[in-house]
Motif scaffolding. Sequence first.
Motif, short mmCIF file in Angstrom:
data_model
loop_
_atom_site.label_atom_id
_atom_site.label_comp_id
_atom_site.label_asym_id
_atom_site.label_seq_id
_atom_site.Cartn_x
_atom_site.Cartn_y
_atom_site.Cartn_z
N GLY A 65 0.10 0.00 -5.94
CA GLY A 65 1.46 0.12 -6.43
C GLY A 65 2.33 -1.09 -6.14
N ALA A 66 3.46 -1.15 -6.81
CA ALA A 66 4.41 -2.25 -6.68
C ALA A 66 4.85 -2.44 -5.24
N HIS A 67 5.01 -3.69 -4.83
CA HIS A 67 5.55 -4.10 -3.53
C HIS A 67 4.62 -3.77 -2.35
N SER A 68 3.44 -3.25 -2.61
CA SER A 68 2.52 -2.90 -1.53
C SER A 68 1.83 -4.15 -0.98
N VAL A 69 1.37 -4.04 0.26
CA VAL A 69 0.70 -5.15 0.94
C VAL A 69 -0.70 -4.70 1.35
N VAL A 70 -1.71 -5.42 0.87
CA VAL A 70 -3.10 -5.16 1.24
C VAL A 70 -3.55 -6.34 2.09
N CYS A 71 -3.71 -6.12 3.39
CA CYS A 71 -4.00 -7.21 4.32
C CYS A 71 -5.46 -7.66 4.26
N SER A 72 -5.73 -8.78 4.89
CA SER A 72 -7.06 -9.37 4.87
C SER A 72 -8.12 -8.42 5.40
N GLN A 73 -9.29 -8.48 4.77
CA GLN A 73 -10.48 -7.71 5.14
C GLN A 73 -10.38 -6.22 4.82
N VAL A 74 -9.34 -5.80 4.12
CA VAL A 74 -9.25 -4.40 3.69
C VAL A 74 -10.25 -4.14 2.57
N SER A 75 -10.87 -2.96 2.59
CA SER A 75 -11.79 -2.55 1.54
C SER A 75 -11.31 -1.24 0.90
N LEU A 76 -11.13 -1.27 -0.41
CA LEU A 76 -10.74 -0.07 -1.15
C LEU A 76 -11.93 0.42 -1.95
N GLY A 77 -12.34 1.67 -1.72
CA GLY A 77 -13.41 2.26 -2.51
C GLY A 77 -12.95 2.52 -3.94
N GLY A 78 -13.90 2.75 -4.82
CA GLY A 78 -13.61 2.94 -6.23
C GLY A 78 -12.64 4.06 -6.50
N LYS A 79 -11.81 3.90 -7.53
CA LYS A 79 -10.84 4.90 -7.99
C LYS A 79 -9.85 5.29 -6.92
N THR A 80 -9.52 4.37 -6.05
CA THR A 80 -8.50 4.61 -5.03
C THR A 80 -7.13 4.30 -5.62
N THR A 81 -6.14 5.13 -5.26
CA THR A 81 -4.77 4.92 -5.72
C THR A 81 -3.88 4.67 -4.51
N ILE A 82 -3.19 3.55 -4.52
CA ILE A 82 -2.25 3.19 -3.46
C ILE A 82 -0.84 3.22 -4.05
N GLY A 83 0.07 3.93 -3.41
CA GLY A 83 1.43 4.06 -3.93
C GLY A 83 2.25 2.80 -3.77
N GLU A 84 3.55 2.91 -4.05
CA GLU A 84 4.45 1.78 -3.96
C GLU A 84 4.94 1.58 -2.52
N GLY A 85 5.13 0.32 -2.16
CA GLY A 85 5.70 0.00 -0.85
C GLY A 85 4.83 0.38 0.32
N THR A 86 3.53 0.44 0.11
CA THR A 86 2.59 0.85 1.16
C THR A 86 1.96 -0.37 1.81
N PHE A 87 1.63 -0.23 3.09
CA PHE A 87 1.08 -1.33 3.88
C PHE A 87 -0.28 -0.90 4.44
#
Length: 213
Positions: A138-160
């Motif tokens: 989502g908008a304005h979110s921050v995904v930091c280094s070395q993070v792994s997101l599995g398939g079909k994952t949904t991250i909302g807005e403004g999330t860290f």
Amino acid sequence: MKLGIYGTGGQGRETLVLARQINQVDARWDAIFFIDDVSNATSVSGVPVYRFEALDFHDVEISIALGEPAHRRTLANKVLQKARLATLVHPGVYVPEDTTIGAGVLVGQGAFISCNVTLGDNALIQPNTYISHDCHVGAHSVVCSQVSLGGKTTIGEGTFLGMNCVIKEQSVIGNDVVVGMGSVVTKDLTDNAVAFGNPAKIHRSNSNKRVFK
């Protein structure tokens, strides 16, 4: 075209490195400068620093260079009244044709962006992240280094998502969520949750919608 980097802290200086890497490949900007409304510095890393209100916005695009999602949102709204947001993707990152990258997104070196991914406006994807197929950030979110997101994952807005955390496939993470570094998320997280651990558990509410004090 000129690039203004909004923020002179660590993320700002890292964004300067990214911008210079991009410029080496396609000479996108004739000049790069910092914007800072707090510091009295006139130069950082050899680059001039200006106040936002003192800028001439002609032929300028601006990158938000802060790691706090709430501040990213606030500054993006401010910038859009005067200028457009700059999208910066490291030249070594391959973006599939069916992946959508919004305005103002930053994607750092070594990030893997898979197919049918959506990165919302002004999201920050730090170096060496893994974003699998069909993910939405989502908008304005921050995904930091070395993070792994599995398939079909949904991250909302403004999330860290803190460094080295892992999100199970098909998970739904709400808005304004904070996930602590090194956490393993195996279940959905509701809006405003602050979660950490392995497996990650909700420990409190992000009532002030801030990551950093």
